[in-house]
Write a protein that holds these residues in place. Structure first.
Motif, short mmCIF file in Angstrom:
data_model
loop_
_atom_site.label_atom_id
_atom_site.label_comp_id
_atom_site.label_asym_id
_atom_site.label_seq_id
_atom_site.Cartn_x
_atom_site.Cartn_y
_atom_site.Cartn_z
N ILE A 14 0.84 -1.20 0.00
CA ILE A 14 0.00 0.00 0.00
C ILE A 14 0.87 1.25 0.00
CG2 ILE A 14 -1.71 1.33 1.29
CD1 ILE A 14 -2.76 -1.36 2.38
N ASP A 15 1.89 1.27 0.86
CA ASP A 15 2.81 2.42 0.92
C ASP A 15 3.49 2.63 -0.43
OD1 ASP A 15 2.15 2.74 3.59
OD2 ASP A 15 3.93 1.68 4.33
N ILE A 18 1.16 4.29 -2.91
CA ILE A 18 1.06 5.73 -2.67
C ILE A 18 2.27 6.46 -3.26
CG2 ILE A 18 1.12 7.49 -0.85
CD1 ILE A 18 -0.66 5.63 0.80
N ALA A 59 -5.23 2.19 -0.91
CA ALA A 59 -4.41 3.40 -0.90
C ALA A 59 -5.25 4.63 -0.56
CB ALA A 59 -3.74 3.57 -2.26
#
Length: 205
Positions: A14-15, A18, A59
């Protein structure tokens, strides 16, 4: 070879998503680009997020948390005695002055929901959650109007790259709040007396 236990892998993906959107925009987001950014096998991204929509939703939900954290740091808007316009204008300033990638990502995914119906429910969460908090200070219709104005101010700042004007935001928010509004107050029609009856001579200058 046994699979290495990696409980943080989903969060790293997810990071990475982003960061990819922050660097390349939404057009650069794919399972492959995210896997490369997260330094994980491609199969890991598709294991945790079978579709790109699922990855976008995760996200966007994480990006939504940025403003929620700012609100929580100020006591969650629970004090009914606070200067609501000043508080909201200050919160917007803190949010926009923070991690810009997260703010831009939220709006990029927010607009992507126009063509991706799966994103629409999570795209609406920020507005719904904030309106619920504001309903403790003003009537529901005013709460929704305040959220719409804040949304528009943020979008203008992002699109024009202009500096955020906290005083302007405070004044604009003030104009939307009924003068006598309290918790769950419903504004009376123009010229109405207490109880909703028109005042004698209402409408005359």
């Amino acid at each position: 070879m046994p699979r290495r236990h990696d409980p943080e892998r989903r969060q790293r993906i997810i990071d990475a998503a982003i960061r990819v959107v922050g660097a390349k925009g939404l057009a650069g987001l794919s399972h492959r680009s995210v896997a490369a950014e997260a330094d994980v096998p491609l199969g890991s991204t598709t294991y945790h997020f079978a579709t790109l929509d699922e990855l976008m939703i995760a996200a966007l939900r994480q990006a939504n948390e940025g403003f929620a954290k700012a609100v929580a740091a100020h006591g969650g808007l629970t004090d009914t005695r606070l200067d609501l316009p000043a508080e909201l204008a200050g919160l917007l300033g803190e949010w926009l002055a923070g991690e810009r990638t997260g703010v831009e990502l939220e709006y990029e995914l927010y607009l992507a929901a126009l063509r991706r119906p799966a994103l629409r429910p999570v795209a609406a969460e920020w507005a719904e959650d904030l309106a619920t908090l504001l309903a403790g200070h003003v009537d529901p219709l005013t709460a929704r109007a305040l959220v719409a104005l804040m949304d528009g101010i943020c979008l203008q700042v992002l699109l024009t790259d202009a500096p955020y004007d906290e005083e302007y935001a405070r004044e604009a928010l003030t104009r939307l709040i009924p003068a006598a509004a309290g918790p769950s107050a419903v504004p009376a029609p123009p010229g109405a007396a207490p109880g909703g009856r028109p005042r004698p001579g209402a409408g005359r200058r």
